[in-house]
Design a protein around this motif. Structure first.
Motif, PDB file in Angstrom:
ATOM      1  N   THR A 285       0.837  -1.203   0.000  1.00 27.39           N
ATOM      2  CA  THR A 285       0.000   0.000   0.000  1.00 27.39           C
ATOM      3  C   THR A 285       0.874   1.256   0.000  1.00 27.39           C
ATOM      4  OG1 THR A 285      -1.432  -1.249   1.469  1.00 27.39           O
ATOM      5  CG2 THR A 285      -1.953   1.075   1.162  1.00 27.39           C
ATOM      6  N   ALA A 286       0.505   2.213  -0.838  1.00 29.30           N
ATOM      7  CA  ALA A 286       1.245   3.476  -0.870  1.00 29.30           C
ATOM      8  C   ALA A 286       0.937   4.276   0.386  1.00 29.30           C
ATOM      9  CB  ALA A 286       0.851   4.265  -2.108  1.00 29.30           C
ATOM     10  N   ILE A 287       1.978   4.850   0.972  1.00 31.49           N
ATOM     11  CA  ILE A 287       1.792   5.696   2.158  1.00 31.49           C
ATOM     12  C   ILE A 287       2.073   7.136   1.752  1.00 31.49           C
ATOM     13  CG2 ILE A 287       2.637   6.236   4.469  1.00 31.49           C
ATOM     14  CD1 ILE A 287       3.177   3.258   4.852  1.00 31.49           C
ATOM     15  N   ALA A 288       1.121   8.018   2.021  1.00 29.34           N
ATOM     16  CA  ALA A 288       1.250   9.416   1.601  1.00 29.34           C
ATOM     17  C   ALA A 288       1.435  10.318   2.815  1.00 29.34           C
ATOM     18  CB  ALA A 288       0.002   9.841   0.840  1.00 29.34           C
ATOM     19  N   ASN A 289       2.006  11.491   2.559  1.00 28.54           N
ATOM     20  CA  ASN A 289       2.180  12.503   3.611  1.00 28.54           C
ATOM     21  C   ASN A 289       1.629  13.836   3.113  1.00 28.54           C
ATOM     22  OD1 ASN A 289       3.835  11.290   5.918  1.00 28.54           O
ATOM     23  ND2 ASN A 289       4.880  10.553   4.097  1.00 28.54           N
TER      24      ASN A 289
ATOM     25  N   VAL B 121      -2.626  15.426   3.170  1.00 28.62           N
ATOM     26  CA  VAL B 121      -3.471  14.357   3.720  1.00 28.62           C
ATOM     27  C   VAL B 121      -4.206  14.780   4.993  1.00 28.62           C
ATOM     28  CG1 VAL B 121      -2.082  12.529   2.662  1.00 28.62           C
ATOM     29  CG2 VAL B 121      -1.624  13.209   5.028  1.00 28.62           C
TER      30      VAL B 121
ATOM     31  N   GLU C 151      -3.774  -6.021   3.116  1.00 31.47           N
ATOM     32  CA  GLU C 151      -2.895  -4.849   3.116  1.00 31.47           C
ATOM     33  C   GLU C 151      -3.116  -4.023   4.381  1.00 31.47           C
ATOM     34  OE1 GLU C 151      -2.902  -2.356  -0.517  1.00 31.47           O
ATOM     35  OE2 GLU C 151      -3.767  -4.103  -1.508  1.00 31.47           O
TER      36      GLU C 151
ATOM     37  N   LEU D 175      -0.395  -3.279   7.418  1.00 28.06           N
ATOM     38  CA  LEU D 175      -0.039  -1.943   7.926  1.00 28.06           C
ATOM     39  C   LEU D 175      -0.165  -1.886   9.445  1.00 28.06           C
ATOM     40  CD1 LEU D 175      -1.807   0.246   5.228  1.00 28.06           C
ATOM     41  CD2 LEU D 175       0.661   0.256   5.710  1.00 28.06           C
TER      42      LEU D 175
ATOM     43  N   GLN E 179     -10.277  11.703   1.686  1.00 28.27           N
ATOM     44  CA  GLN E 179     -11.341  10.702   1.742  1.00 28.27           C
ATOM     45  C   GLN E 179     -12.440  10.970   0.721  1.00 28.27           C
ATOM     46  OE1 GLN E 179     -12.136  10.915   6.170  1.00 28.27           O
ATOM     47  NE2 GLN E 179     -11.790   8.717   5.952  1.00 28.27           N
TER      48      GLN E 179
ATOM     49  N   ASN F 104     -11.958   2.611   4.260  1.00 25.74           N
ATOM     50  CA  ASN F 104     -13.132   2.791   3.398  1.00 25.74           C
ATOM     51  C   ASN F 104     -12.946   2.265   1.974  1.00 25.74           C
ATOM     52  OD1 ASN F 104     -15.225   4.391   4.986  1.00 25.74           O
ATOM     53  ND2 ASN F 104     -13.354   5.548   5.396  1.00 25.74           N
ATOM     54  N   ARG F 105     -11.690   2.060   1.563  1.00 29.39           N
ATOM     55  CA  ARG F 105     -11.450   1.632   0.168  1.00 29.39           C
ATOM     56  C   ARG F 105     -11.260   0.130   0.041  1.00 29.39           C
ATOM     57  NH1 ARG F 105     -12.415   6.374  -2.595  1.00 29.39           N
ATOM     58  NH2 ARG F 105     -11.793   8.044  -1.200  1.00 29.39           N
TER      59      ARG F 105
ATOM     60  N   ILE G 154       0.301   7.144  11.632  1.00 31.67           N
ATOM     61  CA  ILE G 154      -0.283   6.825  10.326  1.00 31.67           C
ATOM     62  C   ILE G 154      -1.765   6.490  10.470  1.00 31.67           C
ATOM     63  CG2 ILE G 154       0.576   4.429  10.534  1.00 31.67           C
ATOM     64  CD1 ILE G 154       0.667   4.367   7.434  1.00 31.67           C
TER      65      ILE G 154
ATOM     66  N   ALA H 229       0.927  10.341   8.498  1.00 26.93           N
ATOM     67  CA  ALA H 229       0.957   9.676   7.192  1.00 26.93           C
ATOM     68  C   ALA H 229      -0.410   9.047   6.963  1.00 26.93           C
ATOM     69  CB  ALA H 229       2.050   8.624   7.167  1.00 26.93           C
ATOM     70  N   TYR H 230      -0.696   8.742   5.714  1.00 25.18           N
ATOM     71  CA  TYR H 230      -2.029   8.257   5.362  1.00 25.18           C
ATOM     72  C   TYR H 230      -1.924   7.145   4.343  1.00 25.18           C
ATOM     73  CZ  TYR H 230      -6.670   8.386   3.115  1.00 25.18           C
ATOM     74  OH  TYR H 230      -7.895   8.068   2.582  1.00 25.18           O
ATOM     75  N   ALA H 231      -2.679   6.082   4.575  1.00 26.80           N
ATOM     76  CA  ALA H 231      -2.726   4.991   3.608  1.00 26.80           C
ATOM     77  C   ALA H 231      -4.161   4.519   3.454  1.00 26.80           C
ATOM     78  CB  ALA H 231      -1.843   3.836   4.064  1.00 26.80           C
ATOM     79  N   ALA H 232      -4.548   4.241   2.236  1.00 28.78           N
ATOM     80  CA  ALA H 232      -5.896   3.734   1.970  1.00 28.78           C
ATOM     81  C   ALA H 232      -5.787   2.391   1.265  1.00 28.78           C
ATOM     82  CB  ALA H 232      -6.686   4.729   1.128  1.00 28.78           C
ATOM     83  N   PRO H 233      -5.550   1.325   2.034  1.00 32.99           N
ATOM     84  CA  PRO H 233      -5.366   0.004   1.429  1.00 32.99           C
ATOM     85  C   PRO H 233      -6.626  -0.458   0.691  1.00 32.99           C
ATOM     86  CG  PRO H 233      -5.615  -0.173   3.812  1.00 32.99           C
ATOM     87  CD  PRO H 233      -5.471   1.278   3.496  1.00 32.99           C
TER      88      PRO H 233
ATOM     89  N   ASP I 264      -6.948   4.152   6.380  1.00 34.27           N
ATOM     90  CA  ASP I 264      -8.330   4.410   5.971  1.00 34.27           C
ATOM     91  C   ASP I 264      -8.905   3.127   5.377  1.00 34.27           C
ATOM     92  OD1 ASP I 264     -10.704   5.219   4.789  1.00 34.27           O
ATOM     93  OD2 ASP I 264      -9.881   7.102   4.018  1.00 34.27           O
TER      94      ASP I 264
ATOM     95  N   GLU J 192       2.706  -3.743  10.952  1.00 32.58           N
ATOM     96  CA  GLU J 192       3.978  -3.031  10.809  1.00 32.58           C
ATOM     97  C   GLU J 192       4.061  -1.830  11.750  1.00 32.58           C
ATOM     98  OE1 GLU J 192       4.720  -1.706   6.813  1.00 32.58           O
ATOM     99  OE2 GLU J 192       6.437  -0.485   7.439  1.00 32.58           O
ATOM    100  N   HIS J 193       2.969  -1.085  11.881  1.00 34.41           N
ATOM    101  CA  HIS J 193       3.037   0.194  12.609  1.00 34.41           C
ATOM    102  C   HIS J 193       2.532   0.124  14.052  1.00 34.41           C
ATOM    103  CE1 HIS J 193       4.312   2.475   9.051  1.00 34.41           C
ATOM    104  NE2 HIS J 193       3.507   1.675   8.375  1.00 34.41           N
TER     105      HIS J 193
ATOM    106  N   ILE K 252      -9.090   4.536  10.450  1.00 29.05           N
ATOM    107  CA  ILE K 252     -10.162   5.511  10.284  1.00 29.05           C
ATOM    108  C   ILE K 252     -11.227   4.919   9.361  1.00 29.05           C
ATOM    109  CG2 ILE K 252      -8.895   6.763   8.428  1.00 29.05           C
ATOM    110  CD1 ILE K 252     -10.389   9.318   9.476  1.00 29.05           C
ATOM    111  N   ALA K 253     -12.481   4.980   9.811  1.00 29.80           N
ATOM    112  CA  ALA K 253     -13.614   4.578   8.969  1.00 29.80           C
ATOM    113  C   ALA K 253     -14.485   5.822   8.825  1.00 29.80           C
ATOM    114  CB  ALA K 253     -14.357   3.412   9.585  1.00 29.80           C
TER     115      ALA K 253
END
Lengths: 164, 288
Positions: A2-6, A28, B16, B20, A75, B55-56, B50, B7-11, B53, B23-24, B31-32
Motif C-alpha cells: 500500500t502506498a503511504i502518503a504525507n 493528507v 494490506e 499496515l 477521503q 473505506n477503500r 499513520i 501519514a495516510y494509507a488507503a489500502p 483508511d 507493521e506500525h 479511520i472509517a
C-alpha cells in the motif's frame, strides 16, 4: 504494497464538486471543508468549531449531509460533493430559503448553509415532520442568534409550501 | 485546531490493511467514519503516526441479516443500521439507541464498529452490544477471533483489541421469542453523550419474566450489567419488583461521577431510568 502518503507532496484526488469534475492535489491532513473553502473558493460552507459540534460546515457527500470538518479531503477521492453554492443554484432549497427569509430564521447567517442542507435532507425523507422531529434533525446545528424558534417555524412552513 | 501531521494509507484489501497494522502497531490508527477520531486529531488529543483508511477495502462485510444473526461490517454507518433496525421489531433496542447517537450528519458517516472500537463509556453502541450479547470479530494477519461483548470492554477507551487487530464485524444473535426491549438515556442536549443511560431487555414466557438484561452506561468506566436488579425482576411482572430493581441497580454498582455529574446524581438517574423504562416494558404484559 500500500502506498503511504504525507502532507508533502500530498495525494491526488478526483471529485465532482457541484456537478463539475475537479482534480487536485491535497495535503493528507487537510479537512474537506478547508479544501473547499481555501483551495476552491467555495466559502459558503462555514468553519465554526472545527471538531464536529456546530454543523456550520455541513456539505453533501454522495447524497448525504456530513460534517466537512470531520472528513479529510483525501477521503473525498471519487466522491460527488454538493456545497450550499451548488444546492442553492439548483433551486432545490428555494422553498426553505423563502421560508427562512419570510420568518427571519437567520440573523448573522453563519449557521444558515448547514441549517438549510440539513433541513432539506429531513424534508426529503419526511413530508410532514412535526416540530419535535424538526428539532431533533437540527439538533446538531448550532445557531447563536435566533433562539431556534424561527428556524423550526421556517422548516415547518417549508414542509407545507406549494413550492416544494 | 488543525491535526498534527500524520501519514495516510488507503489500502484496497483487508490483508494490506492488516499488514499496515502489524507493521506500525501503536502508531497506526484505523479511520472509517472518523466522527470521534477526527475531533481528537483536531484537538491534538490523538497524534497517530499513520492513519489506515479502511473505506477503500474491497469485499468487507456490509449489513447482513439471516434467521440467526445480524452482522454489521466495519464501514456500516449508524444511519444505515438505524434504517435497517427500524424495519425489524426484534431490533427495537438498536433502533431506539442509534436514534440517540449524536446527530443526523454524524450518523451518516460514523460507524458502529468504530464506536465499539473506541469504547467510550457514555456511548450507546457498547451498551446495546453488551445487552444483546453481541460478538466482536477481530482480524489480524495471524487469523480471526471472536470476543463476546462482555469480555471486550475493559475500561475507558480500553478494549480487548490488540494494536494489530481490526474489527471486521460485530454480530448480534437474533433475540429469542418473548424478549422485549426498552431504552432511555438522559443527556443535557439531544445528541450529547449520556449522563446516564439504560438498555433493558426482559423475556416473558407464559406471563412470567424468565430472563432480564439491564445494562447501564455513562455511569462507570464501561457499560455495566446489574445482576441483583435483574434477579429482583424475575417472576410475575409487577410494580413493586420494578421499584426494588430501581433501588438495587444504583446500590450494587460502583458508580463514578464525570465532569459536572456526581456519582450521587448518576445513581439517582439510574433509579429514574429503571422505573421509567421497566414500567413501560411491563405495561401490557400478562399479569398486569
Amino acid at each position: 504494497m500500500t502506498a503511504i502518503a504525507n502532507d508533502e507532496p500530498g495525494l491526488e484526488i478526483e471529485t465532482v464538486v457541484n456537478g463539475a469534475p475537479v482534480r487536485a492535489r491535497v495535503a493528507v491532513r487537510q479537512s474537506l471543508v478547508d479544501w473547499l473553502r481555501d483551495d476552491l473558493g467555495l466559502t459558503g460552507s462555514h468553519v465554526g468549531c472545527e471538531h464536529g459540534v456546530c454543523g456550520a460546515c455541513t456539505v453533501v457527500v454522495d447524497g448525504v449531509c456530513v460534517r466537512g470538518c470531520l472528513m479529510l479531503a483525501v477521503q473525498a477521492d471519487g466522491a460527488s460533493i454538493e456545497t450550499i453554492e451548488g444546492a442553492s443554484a439548483s433551486g432545490r432549497l428555494a422553498a426553505l430559503q423563502e421560508a427562512f427569509y419570510t420568518r427571519a430564521a437567520l440573523q448573522c447567517g453563519f449557521c444558515t448553509p448547514g441549517m438549510l442542507l440539513t433541513a432539506a435532507e429531513l424534508l426529503a425523507g419526511d413530508d410532514k415532520p412535526d416540530r419535535e422531529t424538526i428539532r431533533e434533525a437540527l439538533s446538531g446545528n448550532y445557531c447563536r442568534c435566533t433562539g431556534y424558534q424561527a428556524i423550526i417555524d421556517a422548516v415547518e412552513a417549508a414542509s407545507t409550501s406549494e413550492k416544494r | 485546531m488543525k491535526p498534527a501531521p500524520f501519514a495516510y494509507a488507503a489500502p484496497r484489501s483487508l490483508d494490506e490493511a492488516l499488514a499496515l497494522l502489524a507493521e506500525h502497531g501503536d502508531e497506526a490508527q484505523i479511520i472509517a467514519g472518523g466522527q470521534s477520531l477526527v475531533p481528537m486529531l483536531a484537538l491534538r488529543m490523538a497524534t497517530p503516526g499513520i492513519l489506515v483508511d479502511i473505506n477503500r477495502i474491497a469485499g468487507l462485510p456490509g449489513l447482513l441479516e439471516d434467521d440467526a444473526a445480524l452482522t454489521v461490517g466495519p464501514c456500516v454507518r449508524h444511519a444505515e443500521l438505524l434504517r435497517h433496525a427500524g424495519r425489524h421489531r426484534h431490533w427495537s433496542l438498536i433502533a431506539a439507541a442509534v436514534r440517540e447517537v449524536a446527530h443526523p450528519g454524524i450518523r451518516n458517516r460514523g460507524t458502529l464498529c468504530g464506536s465499539i472500537a473506541l469504547a467510550d463509556p457514555a456511548a450507546e453502541a457498547p451498551a446495546y452490544a453488551l445487552a444483546l450479547d453481541a460478538e466482536i470479530v477481530l482480524s489480524s494477519l495471524s487469523g480471526e477471533r471472536r470476543v463476546p461483548a462482555r469480555k471486550f470492554f475493559r475500561g475507558v477507551y480500553e478494549t480487548a483489541r490488540a494494536p494489530d487487530e481490526m474489527i471486521t464485524a460485530v454480530t448480534f444473535p437474533r433475540p429469542a421469542p418473548g424478549w422485549r426491549f426498552g431504552f432511555q438515556e438522559i443527556a443535557r442536549r439531544h445528541g450529547d453523550y449520556a449522563i446516564a443511560g439504560l438498555c433493558a431487555g426482559l423475556r416473558l414466557e407464559a406471563g412470567r419474566i424468565t430472563e432480564v438484561e439491564l445494562v447501564y452506561f455513562g455511569i462507570a468506566d464501561r457499560p455495566m450489567r446489574a445482576p441483583q436488579a435483574e434477579r429482583s425482576l424475575l417472576g410475575e411482572p409487577n410494580a413493586d419488583a420494578v421499584k426494588e430493581a430501581a433501588a438495587a441497580a444504583g446500590a450494587e454498582l460502583e458508580v463514578e461521577g464525570t465532569g459536572e455529574s456526581s456519582a450521587a446524581l448518576k445513581r439517582q438517574l439510574m433509579r429514574v431510568l429503571t422505573e421509567r423504562v421497566l414500567t413501560k416494558l411491563i405495561v401490557g404484559a400478562p399479569g398486569q
